[in-house]
Design a protein around this motif. Sequence first.
Motif, mmCIF file in Angstrom:
data_model
loop_
_atom_site.group_PDB
_atom_site.id
_atom_site.type_symbol
_atom_site.label_atom_id
_atom_site.label_comp_id
_atom_site.label_asym_id
_atom_site.label_seq_id
_atom_site.Cartn_x
_atom_site.Cartn_y
_atom_site.Cartn_z
ATOM 1 N N LEU A 133 0.839 -1.192 0.000
ATOM 2 C CA LEU A 133 0.000 0.000 0.000
ATOM 3 C C LEU A 133 0.880 1.250 0.000
ATOM 4 O O LEU A 133 1.817 1.341 0.786
ATOM 5 C CB LEU A 133 -0.901 -0.030 1.241
ATOM 6 N N CYS A 134 0.574 2.209 -0.859
ATOM 7 C CA CYS A 134 1.428 3.386 -1.093
ATOM 8 C C CYS A 134 2.749 2.910 -1.683
ATOM 9 O O CYS A 134 3.829 3.207 -1.189
ATOM 10 C CB CYS A 134 1.660 4.168 0.196
ATOM 11 N N THR A 135 2.667 2.208 -2.769
ATOM 12 C CA THR A 135 3.782 1.436 -3.298
ATOM 13 C C THR A 135 4.904 2.259 -3.911
ATOM 14 O O THR A 135 6.048 1.832 -3.926
ATOM 15 C CB THR A 135 3.259 0.425 -4.341
ATOM 16 N N GLY A 136 4.591 3.453 -4.458
ATOM 17 C CA GLY A 136 5.648 4.219 -5.109
ATOM 18 C C GLY A 136 6.226 3.445 -6.285
ATOM 19 O O GLY A 136 5.528 3.076 -7.229
ATOM 20 N N SER A 137 7.518 3.145 -6.217
ATOM 21 C CA SER A 137 8.198 2.413 -7.291
ATOM 22 C C SER A 137 7.788 0.955 -7.371
ATOM 23 O O SER A 137 8.097 0.272 -8.352
ATOM 24 C CB SER A 137 9.708 2.492 -7.091
ATOM 25 N N GLY A 138 7.115 0.457 -6.325
ATOM 26 C CA GLY A 138 6.736 -0.960 -6.289
ATOM 27 C C GLY A 138 7.788 -1.833 -5.633
ATOM 28 O O GLY A 138 7.647 -3.059 -5.605
ATOM 29 N N VAL A 199 1.517 -4.532 3.668
ATOM 30 C CA VAL A 199 2.729 -3.801 4.046
ATOM 31 C C VAL A 199 2.600 -2.393 3.488
ATOM 32 O O VAL A 199 2.197 -2.206 2.336
ATOM 33 C CB VAL A 199 3.995 -4.467 3.465
ATOM 34 N N SER A 200 2.948 -1.398 4.303
ATOM 35 C CA SER A 200 2.798 -0.025 3.838
ATOM 36 C C SER A 200 3.908 0.875 4.358
ATOM 37 O O SER A 200 4.235 0.857 5.543
ATOM 38 C CB SER A 200 1.446 0.550 4.273
ATOM 39 N N ASN A 201 4.474 1.643 3.442
ATOM 40 C CA ASN A 201 5.360 2.760 3.791
ATOM 41 C C ASN A 201 4.647 4.018 3.314
ATOM 42 O O ASN A 201 4.964 4.562 2.255
ATOM 43 C CB ASN A 201 6.723 2.601 3.109
ATOM 44 N N PRO A 202 3.660 4.477 4.095
ATOM 45 C CA PRO A 202 2.804 5.572 3.652
ATOM 46 C C PRO A 202 3.457 6.926 3.930
ATOM 47 O O PRO A 202 4.509 7.000 4.587
ATOM 48 C CB PRO A 202 1.568 5.386 4.534
ATOM 49 N N PRO A 203 2.847 8.015 3.474
ATOM 50 C CA PRO A 203 3.319 9.333 3.913
ATOM 51 C C PRO A 203 3.132 9.444 5.426
ATOM 52 O O PRO A 203 2.060 9.112 5.943
ATOM 53 C CB PRO A 203 2.414 10.307 3.151
ATOM 54 N N VAL A 251 -1.718 -10.062 8.786
ATOM 55 C CA VAL A 251 -0.769 -9.181 9.470
ATOM 56 C C VAL A 251 -0.660 -7.859 8.720
ATOM 57 O O VAL A 251 -0.636 -7.825 7.491
ATOM 58 C CB VAL A 251 0.618 -9.849 9.555
ATOM 59 N N LEU A 252 -0.591 -6.763 9.497
ATOM 60 C CA LEU A 252 -0.367 -5.434 8.959
ATOM 61 C C LEU A 252 0.991 -4.921 9.430
ATOM 62 O O LEU A 252 1.284 -4.931 10.631
ATOM 63 C CB LEU A 252 -1.464 -4.466 9.427
ATOM 64 N N ILE A 253 1.834 -4.493 8.479
ATOM 65 C CA ILE A 253 3.141 -3.912 8.786
ATOM 66 C C ILE A 253 3.154 -2.503 8.222
ATOM 67 O O ILE A 253 2.917 -2.309 7.024
ATOM 68 C CB ILE A 253 4.295 -4.716 8.144
ATOM 69 N N VAL A 254 3.446 -1.499 9.069
ATOM 70 C CA VAL A 254 3.401 -0.106 8.620
ATOM 71 C C VAL A 254 4.601 0.662 9.172
ATOM 72 O O VAL A 254 4.932 0.547 10.351
ATOM 73 C CB VAL A 254 2.106 0.601 9.073
ATOM 74 N N GLU A 255 5.206 1.466 8.315
ATOM 75 C CA GLU A 255 6.291 2.351 8.735
ATOM 76 C C GLU A 255 5.735 3.745 8.996
ATOM 77 O O GLU A 255 5.067 4.321 8.135
ATOM 78 C CB GLU A 255 7.370 2.415 7.658
ATOM 79 N N MET A 286 3.798 -3.623 13.871
ATOM 80 C CA MET A 286 3.082 -4.795 13.396
ATOM 81 C C MET A 286 1.821 -4.962 14.224
ATOM 82 O O MET A 286 1.843 -4.808 15.444
ATOM 83 C CB MET A 286 3.964 -6.041 13.530
ATOM 84 N N LEU A 287 0.710 -5.261 13.544
ATOM 85 C CA LEU A 287 -0.533 -5.584 14.221
ATOM 86 C C LEU A 287 -1.203 -6.756 13.508
ATOM 87 O O LEU A 287 -1.139 -6.863 12.281
ATOM 88 C CB LEU A 287 -1.504 -4.397 14.213
ATOM 89 N N PHE A 288 -1.827 -7.637 14.297
ATOM 90 C CA PHE A 288 -2.621 -8.714 13.727
ATOM 91 C C PHE A 288 -4.038 -8.216 13.443
ATOM 92 O O PHE A 288 -4.500 -7.236 14.043
ATOM 93 C CB PHE A 288 -2.692 -9.899 14.694
ATOM 94 N N LYS A 289 -4.735 -8.892 12.549
ATOM 95 C CA LYS A 289 -6.101 -8.511 12.212
ATOM 96 C C LYS A 289 -6.966 -8.437 13.474
ATOM 97 O O LYS A 289 -7.789 -7.511 13.622
ATOM 98 C CB LYS A 289 -6.708 -9.526 11.237
ATOM 99 N N GLU A 290 -6.786 -9.394 14.381
ATOM 100 C CA GLU A 290 -7.605 -9.434 15.588
ATOM 101 C C GLU A 290 -7.451 -8.150 16.413
ATOM 102 O O GLU A 290 -8.404 -7.687 17.047
ATOM 103 C CB GLU A 290 -7.234 -10.654 16.431
ATOM 104 N N GLN A 291 -6.259 -7.584 16.415
ATOM 105 C CA GLN A 291 -6.048 -6.313 17.137
ATOM 106 C C GLN A 291 -6.723 -5.159 16.412
ATOM 107 O O GLN A 291 -7.271 -4.248 17.046
ATOM 108 C CB GLN A 291 -4.556 -6.040 17.272
#
Length: 296
Positions: A133-138, A199-203, A251-255, A286-291
């Motif tokens: 998500l928010c992939t930029g160059s991919g 996985v996301s490296n968003p603004p 799983v959700l991973i976000v920067e 990192m967060l699980f869907k359940e959270q």
Amino acid sequence: MAVEQELYTIRDYIRWAASRFSEARLFFGHGTDNAWDEATALVLQSLHLPWDCDKDTLSARLTLVERELIVERVGRRIDERLPLAYLTGQAYFCGLCFDVNEHVLVPRSPIAELIENGFEPWLASPPNSVLDLCTGSGCIGIACAYAFEWAEVDLSDISAEAIAVAEKNIKRHQLEDRVRAVESDLFEGLQDQSYDLIVSNPPYVNAEDLSTMPAEYQQEPEIALGSGADGLDFTRRLLKEAAARLNDGGVLIVEVGNSWPALEQAFPEVAFTWLEFEHGGHGVFMLFKEQLTQIK
């Protein structure tokens, strides 16, 4: 006398460029952290040579056209404060080469280390579906496609220009059968698709930091950097919508970088797992869907 009439070898130009970069007090943060490595990367990439080329090659004399190209790029790196990747049109992530331009961030996320480690121990099994998500160059999603060879991967971004770059990189890595790029504002363009891993490296840069960033970062697209006063406008939306787009056990991973204290303050009820990195980096949770289902 012009520089290109005085210097002739690869070694000459690396030394000269490093001296000019140090003199100009450039900021390094797009793949290198010092003038010598920046100069080496600029010269070798301009000559289409690998980083680990034979040292004897450094004594090779350059053609006039090659010398003029390097001098021009060194000048632009200094005068315009352009990131090296925008000058050469390429950058490396997870050991892979990607096309980049001024419409996307220069790849540099610490998430690369997580990909190389297969997101262990957070994933119970290899994912069958991944969203970058928010992939930029991919780069993140394509690196995931290499790491998980059976996974279907979506690359999404709100920027049509970024999607064009991502599509170019999909073709470059010959992954058209498993990876697609989708123009989308968060999940709006993804229909009802759900994923095992997002996985996301968003603004995430807050307004104060955005206004004081080094000139090199000011060359990158603002839409990919800033996200409101506290840097969390996008991440707030993501946290409230992500659960519906994750499969059970997903799983959700976000920067979020330096905005991590603001995030904890905004969501005191959420037990974020902040990931640690052997090779540097911070502000990735990192967060699980359940959270996520508990977030209102």
